[in-house]
Design a protein around this motif. Structure first.
Motif, PDB file in Angstrom:
ATOM      1  N   TYR A  66      -3.668  23.522  63.052  1.00  0.00           N
ATOM      2  CA  TYR A  66      -3.152  22.834  61.866  1.00  0.00           C
ATOM      3  C   TYR A  66      -2.311  21.595  62.180  1.00  0.00           C
ATOM      4  O   TYR A  66      -1.743  20.981  61.280  1.00  0.00           O
ATOM      5  CB  TYR A  66      -2.346  23.819  61.010  1.00  0.00           C
ATOM      6  CG  TYR A  66      -3.209  24.961  60.552  1.00  0.00           C
ATOM      7  CD1 TYR A  66      -4.073  24.823  59.468  1.00  0.00           C
ATOM      8  CD2 TYR A  66      -3.209  26.170  61.248  1.00  0.00           C
ATOM      9  CE1 TYR A  66      -4.901  25.847  59.073  1.00  0.00           C
ATOM     10  CE2 TYR A  66      -4.038  27.224  60.853  1.00  0.00           C
ATOM     11  CZ  TYR A  66      -4.880  27.049  59.768  1.00  0.00           C
ATOM     12  OH  TYR A  66      -5.714  28.077  59.380  1.00  0.00           O
ATOM     13  N   LYS A  68       5.877  23.443  57.164  1.00  0.00           N
ATOM     14  CA  LYS A  68       5.060  24.360  56.374  1.00  0.00           C
ATOM     15  C   LYS A  68       4.055  23.634  55.490  1.00  0.00           C
ATOM     16  O   LYS A  68       3.072  24.236  55.043  1.00  0.00           O
ATOM     17  CB  LYS A  68       5.966  25.250  55.503  1.00  0.00           C
ATOM     18  CG  LYS A  68       6.726  26.309  56.271  1.00  0.00           C
ATOM     19  CD  LYS A  68       7.746  27.016  55.381  1.00  0.00           C
ATOM     20  CE  LYS A  68       7.109  27.683  54.191  1.00  0.00           C
ATOM     21  NZ  LYS A  68       8.116  28.365  53.331  1.00  0.00           N
ATOM     22  N   LEU A  88       0.458  23.940  56.586  1.00  0.00           N
ATOM     23  CA  LEU A  88      -0.084  25.284  56.817  1.00  0.00           C
ATOM     24  C   LEU A  88      -0.613  25.930  55.545  1.00  0.00           C
ATOM     25  O   LEU A  88      -0.071  25.711  54.455  1.00  0.00           O
ATOM     26  CB  LEU A  88       1.007  26.187  57.400  1.00  0.00           C
ATOM     27  CG  LEU A  88       1.635  25.742  58.719  1.00  0.00           C
ATOM     28  CD1 LEU A  88       2.773  26.687  59.093  1.00  0.00           C
ATOM     29  CD2 LEU A  88       0.604  25.682  59.832  1.00  0.00           C
ATOM     30  N   PRO A  89      -1.642  26.764  55.672  1.00  0.00           N
ATOM     31  CA  PRO A  89      -2.062  27.591  54.530  1.00  0.00           C
ATOM     32  C   PRO A  89      -0.947  28.568  54.171  1.00  0.00           C
ATOM     33  O   PRO A  89      -0.136  28.959  55.020  1.00  0.00           O
ATOM     34  CB  PRO A  89      -3.288  28.339  55.066  1.00  0.00           C
ATOM     35  CG  PRO A  89      -3.717  27.594  56.280  1.00  0.00           C
ATOM     36  CD  PRO A  89      -2.497  26.972  56.863  1.00  0.00           C
ATOM     37  N   LYS A  90      -0.930  28.967  52.935  1.00  0.00           N
ATOM     38  CA  LYS A  90       0.075  29.920  52.483  1.00  0.00           C
ATOM     39  C   LYS A  90      -0.050  31.228  53.253  1.00  0.00           C
ATOM     40  O   LYS A  90      -1.147  31.733  53.490  1.00  0.00           O
ATOM     41  CB  LYS A  90      -0.093  30.184  50.979  1.00  0.00           C
ATOM     42  CG  LYS A  90       0.999  31.060  50.391  1.00  0.00           C
ATOM     43  CD  LYS A  90       0.792  31.258  48.902  1.00  0.00           C
ATOM     44  CE  LYS A  90       1.880  32.150  48.317  1.00  0.00           C
ATOM     45  NZ  LYS A  90       1.680  32.375  46.858  1.00  0.00           N
ATOM     46  N   ASP A  91       1.091  31.772  53.670  1.00  0.00           N
ATOM     47  CA  ASP A  91       1.192  33.074  54.345  1.00  0.00           C
ATOM     48  C   ASP A  91       0.652  33.086  55.773  1.00  0.00           C
ATOM     49  O   ASP A  91       0.581  34.150  56.384  1.00  0.00           O
ATOM     50  CB  ASP A  91       0.483  34.179  53.541  1.00  0.00           C
ATOM     51  CG  ASP A  91       1.113  34.386  52.167  1.00  0.00           C
ATOM     52  OD1 ASP A  91       2.331  34.184  52.053  1.00  0.00           O
ATOM     53  OD2 ASP A  91       0.385  34.741  51.224  1.00  0.00           O
ATOM     54  N   LEU A  92       0.278  31.928  56.321  1.00  0.00           N
ATOM     55  CA  LEU A  92      -0.150  31.930  57.718  1.00  0.00           C
ATOM     56  C   LEU A  92       1.035  32.148  58.657  1.00  0.00           C
ATOM     57  O   LEU A  92       0.901  32.770  59.709  1.00  0.00           O
ATOM     58  CB  LEU A  92      -0.837  30.614  58.069  1.00  0.00           C
ATOM     59  CG  LEU A  92      -1.298  30.530  59.525  1.00  0.00           C
ATOM     60  CD1 LEU A  92      -2.790  30.252  59.622  1.00  0.00           C
ATOM     61  CD2 LEU A  92      -0.527  29.469  60.310  1.00  0.00           C
TER      62      LEU A  92
END
Length: 262
Positions: free
Chosen positions: A201, A172, A175-179
């Motif tokens: 990513y 995680k 990764l961008p938040k909430d992806l």
């Protein structure tokens, strides 16, 4: 002494799996990598699944000397796999997320080997493993030959074709938040949609070792794609326009050519 090992959240959606659930849970609580949290959500089962979950949660509750724990939740009504998985993701505290099927068995070394691989390969966003397919009686019915390297996974990042979702561990931190979430509109290809969403990513990989037992005939993945050809084509086109994924035409046809050669 402070534990510097990263936390791995293992997510377990459950619905009417009493026949295999205890064996599945045993394989999770026996993981040799101990810095884990096992999060299970029962999706309004009508059998004894919730009772089994609560029994294991009581036995493996956090206590001195035990580095693993099982947290159990239940849905107030049947929400289905997409909402249940998204609820699990929201409850995960780890920087690394692993997935599990409540009918499957995973090897004791799986989490340790995957977390070591991700930490030693900082550009890899997700790693899977090879799978032995078994029937309801636990008899071997097939084995995976998933590609190990990113360049081959990228050609056809599909559930059951190049990776097995139930073996996946995701970093995680990349990764961008909430992806990391699932989408109803991509059913029945919610896992393949997630794979494609992660591609920008980082790299993908599969370990070369057989670390998981999955109770499904591998041929069924190919037949499901053939049965849902229009939904599959829709996912392929949507991925090209929204996720900057540029698959070749052969990647669209690959699952169907495999079906025809069996």
């Amino acid at each position: 002494m402070k534990n510097n090992k990263p936390l791995v959240s293992i997510l377990l959606p459950v619905h009417n799996c009493e026949k295999f659930l205890a064996e599945s849970l045993k394989s999770l609580v026996s993981q040799r990598y101990r810095q884990i949290e096992i999060i299970a959500i029962d999706d309004k089962s009508s059998d004894n699944s919730l009772k089994i979950l609560r029994s294991f949660a009581k036995k493996y509750s956090p206590r001195k000397g035990v580095g693993k724990k099982l947290r159990v939740y239940k849905n107030v009504k049947r929400y289905g796999i997409v909402m249940t998985l998204n609820r699990l993701l929201r409850k995960a505290k780890g920087d690394y997320v692993a997935f599990m099927d409540a009918s499957d068995i995973t090897r004791k070394e799986r989490i340790r080997k995957q977390i070591e691989f991700l930490q030693n390969n900082q550009g890899v966003v997700a790693v899977g493993a090879q799978v032995r397919f078994i029937n309801e009686k636990g008899r071997l019915i097939g084995k995976s030959t998933f590609p190990k390297e990113n360049q081959f996974v990228y050609k056809s990042p599909l559930h059951g074709i190049s990776m097995q979702f139930e073996t996946l561990m995701v970093n995680k931190n990349l990764l961008p938040k909430d992806l990391l979430r699932f989408t109803d509109s991509t059913e029945p290809f919610i896992y393949s949609d997630l794979f494609i969403k992660l591609l920008p990513y980082g790299k993908f990989a599969n370990l070369d070792e057989y670390l998981h037992y999955h109770r499904k005939n591998p041929v069924k993945y190919l037949l499901d794609m053939r049965k849902n050809i229009f939904s599959f084509a829709k996912l392929w086109l949507f991925s090209k326009s929204n996720y900057k994924y540029k698959p070749s035409l052969s990647s669209l046809l690959l699952p169907f050519t495999r079906v025809s050669t069996r």
